[in-house]
Design an enzyme around this catalytic site. Structure first.
Site: not given
Length: 320
Positions: A2, A14
């Site tokens: 991520c 994100r």
């Protein structure tokens, strides 16, 4: 894997990258004063601030991947395999499990300064949610409009880092990423000056980014996201939101480019952006590029969890 960023002072969010999609993921609103029973101490904890975030609900319990509270404090957990370590309970500490950590912090704190104080007495404990839902090795980025920090629970205990790059990816430890940035002091959006040979011509714009790493490793994504974030410009709220997603797109994973466990394809399952000023969550999914927005200013039940299924089908505007 991520990537998370803070853009300007007002936008956080994100990419969530995995080798499998998460059909059970929802946008979740948890109202303030919601009674959440913590497994780490079997006590109901009063939530002082309402939260909006991405996650799943298991047995009426919110398991947040990332979220922002009504005060504009943001927090996200990112994969940290091989480095995260959780501990046994300690009687002299506030024991919190990894899956409780986001509601614990965002439900209790209104700023990063408050987070830093509360973390002085926190112990992340090794208690899974259930047999079916084991613990995930994580580290966390926490931001408000003034500060950004990273929190890691490792074999050295709970580590808190100031985050000048307003960026977080995955392994290794955050202090490696800080040190690694010293290798890229010459990266610039400006055209490069030829210092080597007068016969060499710069034949393309972007020569200042020669050496900017381009792989999808966590180390390279950190550098590229930090650089893109630091030089990005936009002029108003709508431009800011659009620019935020462009920054995330610069490190997004396309199906087929990364083979993960069992040769499965890793991809960016969703990208999201939290707007500090408007207390709004914007998101898009791998299968639907159109932005969907849900705000804490909307009307919702003040006594229970409210959830929204993700918009997964590609939404296309047809011009006739």
């Amino acid at each position: 894997m991520c990537t998370a960023i803070k853009y300007k002072n007002n936008f956080y969010g994100r990419n969530l990258d995995l080798e499998y999609e998460l059909p059970w993921t929802k946008v979740i609103i948890m109202p303030k004063n919601y009674l959440l029973k913590f497994k780490s101490n079997n006590e109901n904890i009063d939530i002082k601030y309402s939260l909006i975030g991405m996650g799943m609900i298991a047995n009426e319990y919110p398991l947040f991947y990332d979220a922002m509270n009504e005060k504009g404090l943001f927090m996200a957990g990112l994969y940290f395999n091989g480095y995260a370590k959780y501990f046994e309970k300690q009687n002299d500490k506030n024991n919190v499990t990894p899956f409780e950590f986001i509601p614990y912090i965002l439900g209790s704190c209104s700023s990063v300064d408050e987070v830093k104080k509360i973390l002085q007495n926190v112990n992340i404990v090794d208690i899974p949610f259930s047999k079916e839902i084991p613990l995930t090795p994580l580290h966390w980025i926490i931001c408000d409009d003034k500060q950004c920090i990273v929190v890691e629970s490792t074999s050295d205990g709970l580590q808190i880092y100031d985050n000048p790059y307003k960026t977080l990816t995955n392994n290794p430890r955050f202090n490696f990423h800080l040190e690694n940035m010293n290798n890229y002091v010459n990266i610039s959006p400006d055209s490069r000056t030829n210092l080597f040979d007068s016969n060499i011509k710069i034949i393309s714009n972007g020569a200042g980014t020669i050496g900017l790493p381009g792989s999808l490793t966590s180390q390279d994504r950190f550098v590229r996201a930090a650089f893109t974030n630091s030089v990005s410009t936009s002029n108003n709220n709508e431009e800011d939101i659009s620019q935020f997603f462009h920054i995330l797109d610069s490190v997004a994973q396309t199906r087929g480019t990364v083979h993960a466990h069992e040769n499965k394809n890793e991809l960016t399952v969703y990208s999201d952006c939290y707007d500090f000023n408007n207390k709004t969550l914007y998101y898009k999914t791998y299968s639907n590029n159109r932005l969907t927005a849900i705000s804490l200013n909307n009307s919702y039940d003040k006594n229970k969890l409210t959830s929204y299924d993700l918009e997964l089908k590609q939404d296309i505007k047809w011009v006739k």
